[in-house]
Design a protein around this motif. Structure first.
Motif, PDB file in Angstrom:
ATOM      1  N   PRO A 127       0.757  -1.365   0.086  1.00  0.00           N
ATOM      2  CA  PRO A 127      -0.024  -0.159   0.069  1.00  0.00           C
ATOM      3  C   PRO A 127       0.805   1.145   0.174  1.00  0.00           C
ATOM      4  O   PRO A 127       0.561   2.149  -0.560  1.00  0.00           O
ATOM      5  CB  PRO A 127      -0.722   0.009   1.199  1.00  0.00           C
ATOM      6  N   ALA A 128       1.885   1.285   0.647  1.00  0.00           N
ATOM      7  CA  ALA A 128       2.701   2.556   0.658  1.00  0.00           C
ATOM      8  C   ALA A 128       3.346   2.794  -0.685  1.00  0.00           C
ATOM      9  O   ALA A 128       3.444   3.817  -1.175  1.00  0.00           O
ATOM     10  CB  ALA A 128       3.900   2.256   1.962  1.00  0.00           C
ATOM     11  N   LEU A 129       3.951   1.637  -1.532  1.00  0.00           N
ATOM     12  CA  LEU A 129       4.426   1.741  -2.659  1.00  0.00           C
ATOM     13  C   LEU A 129       3.263   2.277  -3.420  1.00  0.00           C
ATOM     14  O   LEU A 129       3.722   3.041  -4.692  1.00  0.00           O
ATOM     15  CB  LEU A 129       4.963   0.469  -3.262  1.00  0.00           C
ATOM     16  N   LYS A 130       2.396   1.822  -3.441  1.00  0.00           N
ATOM     17  CA  LYS A 130       1.200   2.189  -4.352  1.00  0.00           C
ATOM     18  C   LYS A 130       1.020   3.684  -4.161  1.00  0.00           C
ATOM     19  O   LYS A 130       0.402   4.364  -4.978  1.00  0.00           O
ATOM     20  CB  LYS A 130      -0.313   1.360  -3.883  1.00  0.00           C
ATOM     21  N   PHE A 131       0.723   3.985  -2.868  1.00  0.00           N
ATOM     22  CA  PHE A 131       0.412   5.585  -2.532  1.00  0.00           C
ATOM     23  C   PHE A 131       1.677   6.274  -3.087  1.00  0.00           C
ATOM     24  O   PHE A 131       1.411   7.548  -3.671  1.00  0.00           O
ATOM     25  CB  PHE A 131       0.373   5.785  -0.907  1.00  0.00           C
ATOM     26  N   GLU A 132       2.973   6.053  -2.844  1.00  0.00           N
ATOM     27  CA  GLU A 132       3.976   6.709  -3.415  1.00  0.00           C
ATOM     28  C   GLU A 132       3.921   6.967  -4.917  1.00  0.00           C
ATOM     29  O   GLU A 132       4.021   8.003  -5.441  1.00  0.00           O
ATOM     30  CB  GLU A 132       5.223   5.887  -3.138  1.00  0.00           C
ATOM     31  N   GLY A 133       3.484   5.918  -5.679  1.00  0.00           N
ATOM     32  CA  GLY A 133       3.099   6.132  -7.032  1.00  0.00           C
ATOM     33  C   GLY A 133       2.324   6.976  -7.463  1.00  0.00           C
ATOM     34  O   GLY A 133       2.337   7.784  -8.318  1.00  0.00           O
ATOM     35  N   SER A 134       0.978   7.075  -6.500  1.00  0.00           N
ATOM     36  CA  SER A 134      -0.006   8.069  -6.792  1.00  0.00           C
ATOM     37  C   SER A 134       0.664   9.733  -6.546  1.00  0.00           C
ATOM     38  O   SER A 134       0.202  10.585  -7.353  1.00  0.00           O
ATOM     39  CB  SER A 134      -1.147   7.796  -6.021  1.00  0.00           C
ATOM     40  N   VAL A 135       0.993   9.783  -5.691  1.00  0.00           N
ATOM     41  CA  VAL A 135       1.959  10.931  -5.033  1.00  0.00           C
ATOM     42  C   VAL A 135       2.678  11.451  -6.301  1.00  0.00           C
ATOM     43  O   VAL A 135       2.783  12.671  -6.827  1.00  0.00           O
ATOM     44  CB  VAL A 135       2.448  11.069  -3.732  1.00  0.00           C
ATOM     45  N   LEU A 136       3.639  10.448  -6.703  1.00  0.00           N
ATOM     46  CA  LEU A 136       4.411  10.867  -7.721  1.00  0.00           C
ATOM     47  C   LEU A 136       3.791  11.055  -9.060  1.00  0.00           C
ATOM     48  O   LEU A 136       4.194  12.216  -9.950  1.00  0.00           O
ATOM     49  CB  LEU A 136       5.637   9.893  -8.000  1.00  0.00           C
ATOM     50  N   GLU A 137       2.859  10.532  -9.260  1.00  0.00           N
ATOM     51  CA  GLU A 137       2.028  10.687 -10.709  1.00  0.00           C
ATOM     52  C   GLU A 137       1.241  12.250 -10.439  1.00  0.00           C
ATOM     53  O   GLU A 137       1.378  12.973 -11.607  1.00  0.00           O
ATOM     54  CB  GLU A 137       0.958   9.766 -10.726  1.00  0.00           C
ATOM     55  N   GLN A 138       0.804  12.570  -9.495  1.00  0.00           N
ATOM     56  CA  GLN A 138       0.232  13.876  -9.253  1.00  0.00           C
ATOM     57  C   GLN A 138       1.403  15.035  -9.329  1.00  0.00           C
ATOM     58  O   GLN A 138       0.945  16.074 -10.039  1.00  0.00           O
ATOM     59  CB  GLN A 138      -0.545  14.050  -7.902  1.00  0.00           C
ATOM     60  N   MET A 139       2.489  14.738  -9.089  1.00  0.00           N
ATOM     61  CA  MET A 139       3.486  15.633  -9.249  1.00  0.00           C
ATOM     62  C   MET A 139       4.223  15.478 -10.486  1.00  0.00           C
ATOM     63  O   MET A 139       5.153  16.406 -10.793  1.00  0.00           O
ATOM     64  CB  MET A 139       4.597  15.296  -7.901  1.00  0.00           C
ATOM     65  N   GLY A 140       3.767  14.891 -11.341  1.00  0.00           N
ATOM     66  CA  GLY A 140       4.179  14.940 -12.686  1.00  0.00           C
ATOM     67  C   GLY A 140       5.349  13.867 -13.076  1.00  0.00           C
ATOM     68  O   GLY A 140       6.059  14.171 -14.134  1.00  0.00           O
ATOM     69  N   ARG A 141       6.045  13.287 -12.025  1.00  0.00           N
ATOM     70  CA  ARG A 141       6.948  12.592 -11.811  1.00  0.00           C
ATOM     71  C   ARG A 141       6.679  11.154 -12.482  1.00  0.00           C
ATOM     72  O   ARG A 141       6.763  10.076 -11.778  1.00  0.00           O
ATOM     73  CB  ARG A 141       7.832  12.502 -10.798  1.00  0.00           C
ATOM     74  N   ASP A 142       6.146  10.992 -13.810  1.00  0.00           N
ATOM     75  CA  ASP A 142       5.591   9.806 -14.240  1.00  0.00           C
ATOM     76  C   ASP A 142       6.594   8.356 -14.350  1.00  0.00           C
ATOM     77  O   ASP A 142       6.039   7.319 -13.871  1.00  0.00           O
ATOM     78  CB  ASP A 142       5.079   9.868 -15.908  1.00  0.00           C
ATOM     79  N   ASN A 143       7.711   8.667 -14.644  1.00  0.00           N
ATOM     80  CA  ASN A 143       8.805   7.711 -14.623  1.00  0.00           C
ATOM     81  C   ASN A 143       8.915   6.917 -13.234  1.00  0.00           C
ATOM     82  O   ASN A 143       8.928   5.777 -13.083  1.00  0.00           O
ATOM     83  CB  ASN A 143      10.105   8.023 -15.307  1.00  0.00           C
ATOM     84  N   GLU A 144       8.967   7.830 -12.422  1.00  0.00           N
ATOM     85  CA  GLU A 144       9.299   7.176 -10.893  1.00  0.00           C
ATOM     86  C   GLU A 144       8.070   6.796 -10.388  1.00  0.00           C
ATOM     87  O   GLU A 144       7.928   5.646  -9.771  1.00  0.00           O
ATOM     88  CB  GLU A 144       9.671   8.624  -9.944  1.00  0.00           C
ATOM     89  N   ALA A 145       6.829   7.187 -11.095  1.00  0.00           N
ATOM     90  CA  ALA A 145       5.426   6.795 -10.348  1.00  0.00           C
ATOM     91  C   ALA A 145       5.454   5.185 -11.021  1.00  0.00           C
ATOM     92  O   ALA A 145       4.905   4.301 -10.332  1.00  0.00           O
ATOM     93  CB  ALA A 145       4.396   7.590 -10.845  1.00  0.00           C
ATOM     94  N   GLU A 146       5.763   5.184 -12.167  1.00  0.00           N
ATOM     95  CA  GLU A 146       5.665   3.885 -12.916  1.00  0.00           C
ATOM     96  C   GLU A 146       6.491   2.918 -12.070  1.00  0.00           C
ATOM     97  O   GLU A 146       5.910   1.810 -11.843  1.00  0.00           O
ATOM     98  CB  GLU A 146       5.942   4.162 -14.277  1.00  0.00           C
ATOM     99  N   ARG A 147       7.675   3.244 -11.777  1.00  0.00           N
ATOM    100  CA  ARG A 147       8.532   2.084 -10.842  1.00  0.00           C
ATOM    101  C   ARG A 147       7.947   1.928  -9.430  1.00  0.00           C
ATOM    102  O   ARG A 147       7.774   0.785  -9.217  1.00  0.00           O
ATOM    103  CB  ARG A 147       9.902   2.778 -10.625  1.00  0.00           C
ATOM    104  N   ALA A 148       7.366   2.720  -9.025  1.00  0.00           N
ATOM    105  CA  ALA A 148       6.646   2.598  -7.719  1.00  0.00           C
ATOM    106  C   ALA A 148       5.353   1.640  -7.947  1.00  0.00           C
ATOM    107  O   ALA A 148       5.220   0.560  -7.005  1.00  0.00           O
ATOM    108  CB  ALA A 148       6.169   3.977  -7.051  1.00  0.00           C
ATOM    109  N   TYR A 149       4.502   1.733  -8.791  1.00  0.00           N
ATOM    110  CA  TYR A 149       3.392   1.113  -9.133  1.00  0.00           C
ATOM    111  C   TYR A 149       3.813  -0.455  -9.514  1.00  0.00           C
ATOM    112  O   TYR A 149       3.192  -1.402  -9.210  1.00  0.00           O
ATOM    113  CB  TYR A 149       2.612   1.652 -10.606  1.00  0.00           C
ATOM    114  N   GLU A 150       5.072  -0.539 -10.203  1.00  0.00           N
ATOM    115  CA  GLU A 150       5.608  -1.832 -10.716  1.00  0.00           C
ATOM    116  C   GLU A 150       5.820  -2.823  -9.506  1.00  0.00           C
ATOM    117  O   GLU A 150       5.744  -3.889  -9.417  1.00  0.00           O
ATOM    118  CB  GLU A 150       6.652  -1.825 -11.806  1.00  0.00           C
ATOM    119  N   ALA A 151       6.671  -2.037  -8.641  1.00  0.00           N
ATOM    120  CA  ALA A 151       7.002  -2.467  -7.525  1.00  0.00           C
ATOM    121  C   ALA A 151       6.253  -3.086  -6.496  1.00  0.00           C
ATOM    122  O   ALA A 151       5.971  -4.220  -5.771  1.00  0.00           O
ATOM    123  CB  ALA A 151       7.964  -1.546  -6.587  1.00  0.00           C
TER     124      ALA A 151
END
Length: 535
Positions: free
Chosen positions: A57-81
């Protein structure tokens, strides 16, 4: 939450108590995000992941925050993890599926979307993207069926109407495509690329005036859109507006200097405008990229004739004639790519010792001649053959024949297996058995030619190769060599050029042909063809 933890404390493990603490920390991060403090939310999430690296859940949340911040590549890595830790999470399947689709990994995207739909079968967005993924894989039948499912879920979505029209056009139903695209445009004229889609559908419906208008509007709305520029040029060519078509072709080539369609179109325009030298230069550039483009040889022949270079014109005309004869043996690019994707997937399954899954994959993807009971076993046997697993190949090929005695090409591949083992007698027997059941099997005819070639029966070998209309570089090499043995130098040279053309980027095959030409004192042609090695 603390009360709940105390109440069931005796039943919880230490790991579960750790998860409870982690959920409190995650709640604090969520509150920070709700307050609009994305930086604080991200810091809290990162600290939580550092102490609980397997807390999805923490990795998933991190991905959503990064996505909102426009850091799509980092968000994708968080979602995949997160997905690795929670593979059945439908939200993560969707997020990672879309990311994989955008990255061009359509096979992985399809798998994730299919998994999600098992749990949420009527999710419109997933169906939409799955249809697009199938389309990019050239699985047009599946793409159409999927977008039709989406249409039943989202009957009022103009984006679904537009995608349905686009996929209908790709499948060849241009009249119905135009109806749906027009309906989408009337509902929302601002839809992205709607004018381009309407231009394509109008062109395929031979409504050139409308196609020209839509293409021109698409170009004006999206400056630098190469697909729109190419469409406008194609329409102008259809209207014989050669001068007008040159501009769009040149704009595409300024960005994509090796685009085959634009080089062919530009060469055609230059020929029509009687700018013969420019046409020769453009078409020669194209043929240096791909010598198997039939129309390029036809146009180049006419351009040479315009310059009075009749020997060159005759040579190109002969190459054009040979390519036309062999055209029926060439699998269309979209079909070839779809088959390649299936073969790659099946090979991996066989490498992982999942033979039954590989056979089922071939059964699911079966079309036309391969949609028969024995064909999946035959195809899996073929993959084994090219993996070098001869015993497994023979086992499945014979099983295919036991299930379906007339299954196409099973005897041919058994013959190829015999050829690999140097058994010409068994190979010929299998090729002839194939031809009894399938008299038009070009592969069996060609491979019978290889038997004759190995027997040094040059006349018979050449006859079989020509009859097969083969486009396989290795077999064309043998045909060229047979012609040299028969003293038919002109035919040998033409065949050598074709072999190099069909070899494309297979530098080993090109070098073999060059060496063959040099051995037969055809040094000028060898030098010209060897330029392919230098590119």
């Amino acid at each position: 939450m603390l009360v709940c933890v105390t109440a069931i404390g005796a039943a919880q493990s230490a790991a579960s108590r750790g998860d409870a603490v982690a959920s409190v920390q995650l709640h604090q991060a969520v509150l920070a995000a709700k307050r609009g403090d994305s930086s604080q939310a991200l810091r809290l999430a990162e600290a939580l992941i550092a102490s609980h690296p397997k807390y999805s859940p923490a990795l998933k949340f991190e991905g959503s925050v990064l996505e909102q911040m426009g850091r799509d590549n980092e968000a994708e890595r968080a979602y995949e993890a997160a997905l690795q830790l929670a593979p059945k999470d439908v939200e993560l399947q969707y997020k990672v599926g879309v990311a994989r689709l955008l990255a061009g990994d359509t096979q992985e995207a399809i798998a994730l979307f299919q998994q999600r739909l098992l749990q949420v079968p009527r999710d419109g967005d997933t169906l939409f993207y799955l249809a697009q993924a199938y389309h990019l894989q050239d699985e047009n039948d599946l793409a159409l069926k999927t977008i039709q499912r989406d249409l039943s879920v989202q009957p009022d979505s103009v984006m679904v109407w537009q995608k349905y029209g686009e996929l209908l056009c790709s499948s060849g139903d241009n009249a119905t495509a135009l109806i749906w695209l027009t309906k989408a445009q009337h509902a929302d004229p601002t839809l992205d690329r709607i004018d381009f889609d309407l231009g394509v559908a109008s062109l395929r419906n031979e409504d050139l005036e409308s196609a020209a208008q839509y293409a021109a509007k698409a170009v004006s709305l999206r400056s630098g859109d190469l697909r729109a520029e190419a469409l406008l040029a194609e329409v102008d060519v259809k209207l014989s507006k050669w001068q007008e078509a040159e501009g769009p072709f040149l704009r595409v080539l300024a960005v994509k200097p090796k685009d085959p369609a634009s080089l062919l179109g530009l060469g055609h325009c230059q020929l029509a405008l009687k700018n013969y030298q420019a046409a020769v230069e453009t078409l020669t550039r194209l043929l240096q990229l791909d010598q198997t483009i039939i129309l390029a040889h036809f146009y180049l022949s006419r351009a040479y004739a315009g310059l009075g270079r009749m020997a060159d014109a005759d040579h190109e005309a002969e190459l054009h004639s040979r390519l036309v004869e062999q055209a029926g043996s060439v699998v269309p690019t979209d079909e070839r790519d779809a088959e390649k994707a299936t073969l790659v997937q099946a090979r991996q399954l066989l490498l992982d010792n999942h033979e039954s899954e590989a056979i089922e994959l071939f059964r699911q993807r079966a079309k036309g001649p391969t949609a028969t009971p024995g064909a999946p076993y035959m195809l899996a046997g073929v993959v084994y053959l090219y993996m070098g697993r001869s015993e497994d190949a023979e086992r499945l090929l014979k099983k295919a024949l036991a299930i379906e005695p007339t299954v196409r090409e099973a005897h041919t591949y058994l013959g190829l297996l015999a050829l690999q083992q140097g058994d010409l007698e068994d190979a010929e027997r299998d090729f002839r058995q194939e031809l009894v059941a399938q008299p038009n099997s070009q592969l069996a005819v060609a491979e019978l030619g290889e038997v004759r070639y190995r027997q040094q029966r040059w006349e018979d070998a050449a006859e079989q190769f020509v009859k097969s209309r083969t486009v396989q570089p290795a077999l064309l090499y043998m045909l060229s060599d047979s012609y040299f043995h028969l003293g038919k130098v002109k035919e040998a040279d033409l065949t050598a050029e074709l072999a190099v053309g069909y070899a494309k980027d297979d530098l080993t095959s090109v070098q073999r042909v060059v060496d063959l030409l040099n051995r037969n004192q055809q040094t000028e042609l060898a030098q010209r063809l060897s330029l392919q090695l230098a590119r």
